[in-house]
Design a protein around this motif. Structure first.
Motif, PDB file in Angstrom:
ATOM      1  N   ARG A 132       0.814  -1.213   0.000  1.00 54.65           N
ATOM      2  CA  ARG A 132       0.000   0.000   0.000  1.00 54.65           C
ATOM      3  C   ARG A 132       0.849   1.264   0.000  1.00 54.65           C
ATOM      4  O   ARG A 132       0.471   2.257  -0.574  1.00 54.65           O
ATOM      5  CB  ARG A 132      -0.912   0.013   1.218  1.00 54.65           C
ATOM      6  N   LYS A 133       1.963   1.299   0.637  1.00 53.66           N
ATOM      7  CA  LYS A 133       2.782   2.498   0.723  1.00 53.66           C
ATOM      8  C   LYS A 133       3.253   2.992  -0.650  1.00 53.66           C
ATOM      9  O   LYS A 133       3.199   4.177  -0.904  1.00 53.66           O
ATOM     10  CB  LYS A 133       3.953   2.282   1.667  1.00 53.66           C
ATOM     11  N   PRO A 134       3.723   2.142  -1.549  1.00 54.51           N
ATOM     12  CA  PRO A 134       4.097   2.652  -2.868  1.00 54.51           C
ATOM     13  C   PRO A 134       2.908   3.247  -3.602  1.00 54.51           C
ATOM     14  O   PRO A 134       3.039   4.219  -4.335  1.00 54.51           O
ATOM     15  CB  PRO A 134       4.661   1.443  -3.601  1.00 54.51           C
ATOM     16  N   ASN A 135       1.730   2.720  -3.425  1.00 50.69           N
ATOM     17  CA  ASN A 135       0.543   3.277  -4.071  1.00 50.69           C
ATOM     18  C   ASN A 135       0.237   4.676  -3.535  1.00 50.69           C
ATOM     19  O   ASN A 135      -0.147   5.564  -4.290  1.00 50.69           O
ATOM     20  CB  ASN A 135      -0.664   2.365  -3.864  1.00 50.69           C
ATOM     21  N   ILE A 136       0.373   4.898  -2.249  1.00 52.64           N
ATOM     22  CA  ILE A 136       0.115   6.212  -1.650  1.00 52.64           C
ATOM     23  C   ILE A 136       1.130   7.223  -2.167  1.00 52.64           C
ATOM     24  O   ILE A 136       0.779   8.345  -2.503  1.00 52.64           O
ATOM     25  CB  ILE A 136       0.142   6.114  -0.102  1.00 52.64           C
ATOM     26  N   ILE A 137       2.370   6.842  -2.265  1.00 53.22           N
ATOM     27  CA  ILE A 137       3.408   7.738  -2.773  1.00 53.22           C
ATOM     28  C   ILE A 137       3.117   8.107  -4.222  1.00 53.22           C
ATOM     29  O   ILE A 137       3.249   9.266  -4.619  1.00 53.22           O
ATOM     30  CB  ILE A 137       4.809   7.097  -2.619  1.00 53.22           C
ATOM     31  N   ILE A 138       2.687   7.151  -5.009  1.00 51.76           N
ATOM     32  CA  ILE A 138       2.344   7.418  -6.413  1.00 51.76           C
ATOM     33  C   ILE A 138       1.173   8.393  -6.481  1.00 51.76           C
ATOM     34  O   ILE A 138       1.182   9.333  -7.271  1.00 51.76           O
ATOM     35  CB  ILE A 138       2.047   6.110  -7.171  1.00 51.76           C
ATOM     36  N   TYR A 139       0.168   8.182  -5.628  1.00 54.19           N
ATOM     37  CA  TYR A 139      -0.985   9.090  -5.609  1.00 54.19           C
ATOM     38  C   TYR A 139      -0.576  10.504  -5.207  1.00 54.19           C
ATOM     39  O   TYR A 139      -1.049  11.490  -5.768  1.00 54.19           O
ATOM     40  CB  TYR A 139      -2.077   8.578  -4.664  1.00 54.19           C
ATOM     41  N   VAL A 140       0.312  10.639  -4.256  1.00 57.32           N
ATOM     42  CA  VAL A 140       0.790  11.954  -3.813  1.00 57.32           C
ATOM     43  C   VAL A 140       1.560  12.635  -4.952  1.00 57.32           C
ATOM     44  O   VAL A 140       1.367  13.833  -5.211  1.00 57.32           O
ATOM     45  CB  VAL A 140       1.658  11.827  -2.538  1.00 57.32           C
ATOM     46  N   ILE A 141       2.384  11.890  -5.643  1.00 57.63           N
ATOM     47  CA  ILE A 141       3.147  12.453  -6.759  1.00 57.63           C
ATOM     48  C   ILE A 141       2.209  12.893  -7.883  1.00 57.63           C
ATOM     49  O   ILE A 141       2.350  13.988  -8.436  1.00 57.63           O
ATOM     50  CB  ILE A 141       4.210  11.444  -7.260  1.00 57.63           C
ATOM     51  N   VAL A 142       1.239  12.066  -8.229  1.00 57.95           N
ATOM     52  CA  VAL A 142       0.275  12.404  -9.276  1.00 57.95           C
ATOM     53  C   VAL A 142      -0.540  13.640  -8.868  1.00 57.95           C
ATOM     54  O   VAL A 142      -0.756  14.553  -9.668  1.00 57.95           O
ATOM     55  CB  VAL A 142      -0.642  11.201  -9.607  1.00 57.95           C
ATOM     56  N   ALA A 143      -0.977  13.671  -7.620  1.00 56.08           N
ATOM     57  CA  ALA A 143      -1.743  14.829  -7.133  1.00 56.08           C
ATOM     58  C   ALA A 143      -0.884  16.093  -7.209  1.00 56.08           C
ATOM     59  O   ALA A 143      -1.358  17.160  -7.630  1.00 56.08           O
ATOM     60  CB  ALA A 143      -2.221  14.592  -5.703  1.00 56.08           C
ATOM     61  N   PHE A 144       0.377  15.971  -6.831  1.00 53.65           N
ATOM     62  CA  PHE A 144       1.289  17.125  -6.900  1.00 53.65           C
ATOM     63  C   PHE A 144       1.460  17.592  -8.342  1.00 53.65           C
ATOM     64  O   PHE A 144       1.451  18.795  -8.614  1.00 53.65           O
ATOM     65  CB  PHE A 144       2.647  16.745  -6.293  1.00 53.65           C
TER      66      PHE A 144
END
Length: 175
Positions: free
Chosen positions: A3-15
């Motif tokens: 789950r942690k890599p998915n959250i980081i990807i979502y944060v990067i995409v949102a940014f």
């Protein structure tokens, strides 16, 4: 752990989505700041016109050509700020005020011979200029709408009053 890599990807995409939107909003606000600069220049110009109006009201107290120095300075600054306002908005939206240039020429003509007493006809000409300038000043105060655009009917009044002032002063300058 997956789950942690998915959250980081979502944060990067949102940014990556939010940052360009923030930049676009900043550019749009920059445009409105430019429009505000025109409003501010109008306020400065209106203030200079108010100072000129005040100086013209003191013309009755003028006894000699040296006492016209504050009036000459007020004419110069009002003319200067109005010319810059014309440059900012364009001559299609706002006309130059030739009457201010003519008034400056008239004052310089009076002062060119050095310090001397003003003649009654010279004071009368300045009094007539004051009367005509009151119409210019009244129209100038209503020249800009609350939205920041020039009001064409007030610009027309301004042009008409300016034309009358030019005619008066040209006659006096040709005498």
């Amino acid at each position: 752990m997956k789950r942690k890599p998915n959250i980081i990807i979502y944060v990067i995409v949102a940014f990556l989505i939010i940052w360009p939107l923030y930049q676009i909003i900043g550019m749009v606000r920059g445009h409105s700041e430019t429009e505000d600069a025109g409003k501010l220049l109008y306020q400065v110009s209106l203030f200079q016109m108010e100072l000129l109006s005040s100086s013209l009201h003191d013309v009755d107290k003028a006894k000699d050509t040296n006492s016209l120095n504050p009036l000459r300075q007020a004419v110069y600054t009002a003319s200067f700020t109005h010319e810059h306002l014309v440059q900012a908005y364009g001559e299609k939206k706002l006309r130059p005020l030739e009457g201010l240039s003519q008034l400056m020429q008239y004052l310089l003509r009076l002062q060119i011979g050095g310090q001397r007493a003003l003649k009654a006809e010279e004071v009368q000409t300045l009094t007539e200029s004051r009367r005509l300038f009151e119409e210019i000043y009244d129209a100038y105060g209503k020249l800009m709408s609350s939205g920041g655009s020039m009001v064409s009917s007030q610009n027309d009044r301004l042009v008409k009053a300016d034309k009358e002032m030019v005619e008066l002063l040209r006659k006096k300058l040709l005498q």
